[in-house]
Enzyme design. Structure first.
Site, PDB file in Angstrom:
ATOM      1  N   ARG A 237       0.837  -1.213   0.000  1.00 28.12           N
ATOM      2  CA  ARG A 237       0.000   0.000   0.000  1.00 28.12           C
ATOM      3  C   ARG A 237       0.870   1.261   0.000  1.00 28.12           C
ATOM      4  O   ARG A 237       0.644   2.210  -0.743  1.00 28.12           O
ATOM      5  CB  ARG A 237      -0.947  -0.035   1.204  1.00 28.12           C
ATOM      6  CG  ARG A 237      -1.945   1.100   1.319  1.00 28.12           C
ATOM      7  CD  ARG A 237      -2.901   1.196   0.148  1.00 28.12           C
ATOM      8  NE  ARG A 237      -2.349   2.026  -0.915  1.00 28.12           N
ATOM      9  CZ  ARG A 237      -2.711   1.974  -2.199  1.00 28.12           C
ATOM     10  NH1 ARG A 237      -3.633   1.151  -2.597  1.00 28.12           N
ATOM     11  NH2 ARG A 237      -2.164   2.740  -3.101  1.00 28.12           N
ATOM     12  N   CYS A 241       1.290   3.845  -3.212  1.00 30.61           N
ATOM     13  CA  CYS A 241       0.958   5.272  -3.085  1.00 30.61           C
ATOM     14  C   CYS A 241       2.125   6.116  -3.591  1.00 30.61           C
ATOM     15  O   CYS A 241       1.924   7.079  -4.323  1.00 30.61           O
ATOM     16  CB  CYS A 241       0.634   5.637  -1.637  1.00 30.61           C
ATOM     17  SG  CYS A 241      -1.095   5.326  -1.194  1.00 30.61           S
TER      18      CYS A 241
END
Lengths: 280, 211
Positions: A237, A241
């Site tokens: 994650r 990002c």
């Protein structure tokens, strides 16, 4: 239920999920789409065997107990923070400072440390393949993170910030969260600074303040992602990002990622662990 | 009275200095963290990318100001940011702000460009729909930025609004210091022609945005 019929049910569920995501993206109005995904998620949660992420938990348990490396030992002697081999509740208190490594580590970087130091495993290929490609059925890190996380399910996230290095990790994580950089001037806060916003149809948790958004978003990684048909971890994650932020590839298990996760864990304090959750 | 003024100005000068020292200490730790976490970025990411990967880890003046103030700069800083942003804007040579709205719509839909998995030499998109409602027919729009539906109509299709729209896309900080929006022109994300095309999407009378 036999393994075969379970697998068939899972495959059907995955197909239904994929189809649903496409319909949701392309055809329905955004409110209907959001409702549809939420409804599907609920259906999956109501039936614990419908979450394909459970296969990852089982694979992770097998890996955890497998004797490997130059030392031919399993990971069962690995100290995830609650003592060697104690996994119940360990994930809920990560990241934390580990004296043997003299640094703060999250679940995934700690597993790498144990593979190297306890098992004598060459972790280069494991790190290289940590984020599995679509349709490849998952990576060792995804299996292990799912297994370790699942053993804190139902517990509340309890960030560890008493050691000076934990405090420093939190402060650096906070600075990174607000650090605008790259050609697009993005920081984490650009997208995660206001409650109730979204990118395209994707709802964005407001992570700049402690509270419900963070409590829902953070302790639910690793998660089975319907859109990629695979389990993704917290390391992924953060890395993904940064990719979208137009930054260079950030190191797997690097101190920057640990610092960010430490900051986010504090924002999500008290949130209930549910791993692997189901996400869009 | 003179003494008070001197005392006050000494205080005013010493306060920011004290903050700067505290900031530098943690900044040193931050720079160390960044260097150890993004090792050798130019060799580990696609060659030939512009800006190059290593430079993306170093903040420019605007990024620093907006990060340290969490996007709420004091008035003086905000005015300086706005003036710098305005000075960075390059205007179309032909003096026309409206390009082709159809091309503008494609640019607004396109989220590719400048990531490590994107083609290095392909033109980048603006990804406007990620954050804005634009053409109401597109339902998959984000809400980080304001809705731009009927933008031209709401601005009476004036020449001044055409120019202001072009400027906002080129460098939004000229209007709002520490805006969330990328500096599409100043940072070379979009070309002048692409910015004209997106301006047309918002401002042209023919554009579906204004239907």
């Amino acid at each position: 239920m036999t393994f075969r019929s379970l697998f068939g049910a899972l495959a059907m569920a995955a197909c239904a999920v994929t189809g649903h995501a496409l319909i949701a993206e392309r055809a329905l109005a955004q409110d209907d789409a959001a409702k549809g995904i939420e409804q599907y998620r609920k259906m999956m949660q109501d039936d614990p065997f419908a979450n394909p992420g459970l296969l990852y938990v089982d694979a992770g348990e097998a890996l955890w107990k497998e004797k490997r490396g130059t030392k031919n030992v399993s990971l069962e002697g690995c100290d995830m923070g609650k003592g060697p081999g104690v996994l119940e509740g360990a994930f809920a208190e990560l990241p934390r400072y580990f004296a043997d490594a003299d640094k703060v580590m999250d679940a995934e970087s700690r597993v790498i440390w144990c593979m190297e130091n306890l098992q004598g495993l060459d972790t280069k290929p494991i790190i290289k393949g940590a984020f599995s490609k679509r349709g490849k059925g998952g990576s060792e890190m995804e299996f292990l993170a799912s297994y370790i996380g699942s053993l804190s399910n139902g517990m509340k996230l309890k960030p560890q910030l008493s050691h000076p290095k934990e405090k420093q990790a939190y402060e650096l994580g906070e600075a990174l969260f607000y650090m605008r950089a790259g050609p697009h001037d993005f920081s984490c806060e650009t997208c995660h600074g206001v409650s109730g916003t979204r990118i395209r149809l994707q709802d964005l948790p407001d992570l700049h303040k402690a509270g419900v958004d963070a409590q829902k978003a953070i302790p639910t990684w690793p998660a089975y992602r319907v859109s990629t048909e695979s389990v993704k971890t917290m390391q992924h994650r953060m890395a993904d990002c940064y990719r979208q932020m137009r930054m260079p590839k950030v190191g797997f298990g690097s101190d920057a990622v640990t610092a960010l996760i430490t900051f986010l864990a504090k924002q999500a304090e008290g949130g209930e662990i549910n791993v692997p959750a189901l996400k869009r | 009275m003179k003494k008070i003024i001197i005392a006050a100005s000494v205080l005013a000068l010493s306060l920011p200095a004290a903050f700067a020292i505290a900031g530098e200490a943690s900044n040193e730790a931050l720079q160390k963290l960044i260097a150890s976490s993004w090792k050798d970025p130019n060799s580990k990411n696609p060659k030939g990318a512009k800006p190059d990967w290593a430079s993306r880890l170093t903040q420019d003046g605007l990024q620093k100001s907006c990060s340290t103030t969490r996007n709420s700069p004091d008035n003086a800083t905000a005015e300086r940011i706005k003036a710098d942003a305005k000075a960075s804007i390059v205007y179309p040579e032909d003096g026309k702000f409206l390009g082709d709205w159809k091309s503008g719509e494609k640019i607004a839909q396109n989220g590719r460009g400048l990531r490590y998995n994107d083609k290095v030499d392909a033109a980048s998109g603006g990804n406007c729909y990620a954050c804005h409602q634009i053409d109401k027919a597109e339902l998959a729009y984000g809400t980080i930025g304001p809705s731009l539906a009927s933008y031209g109509k709401l601005h009476d299709f004036t020449d001044a609004a055409n120019k202001a729209t072009y400027e906002k896309i080129y460098n939004s900080h000229a209007a709002i210091a520490c805006s969330n929006m990328p500096r599409f022109g100043t940072q070379g994300i979009l070309s002048i022609q692409q910015i004209k095309d997106v301006t047309a999407l918002l401002m042209s009378k023919d554009s579906p945005v204004n239907k």
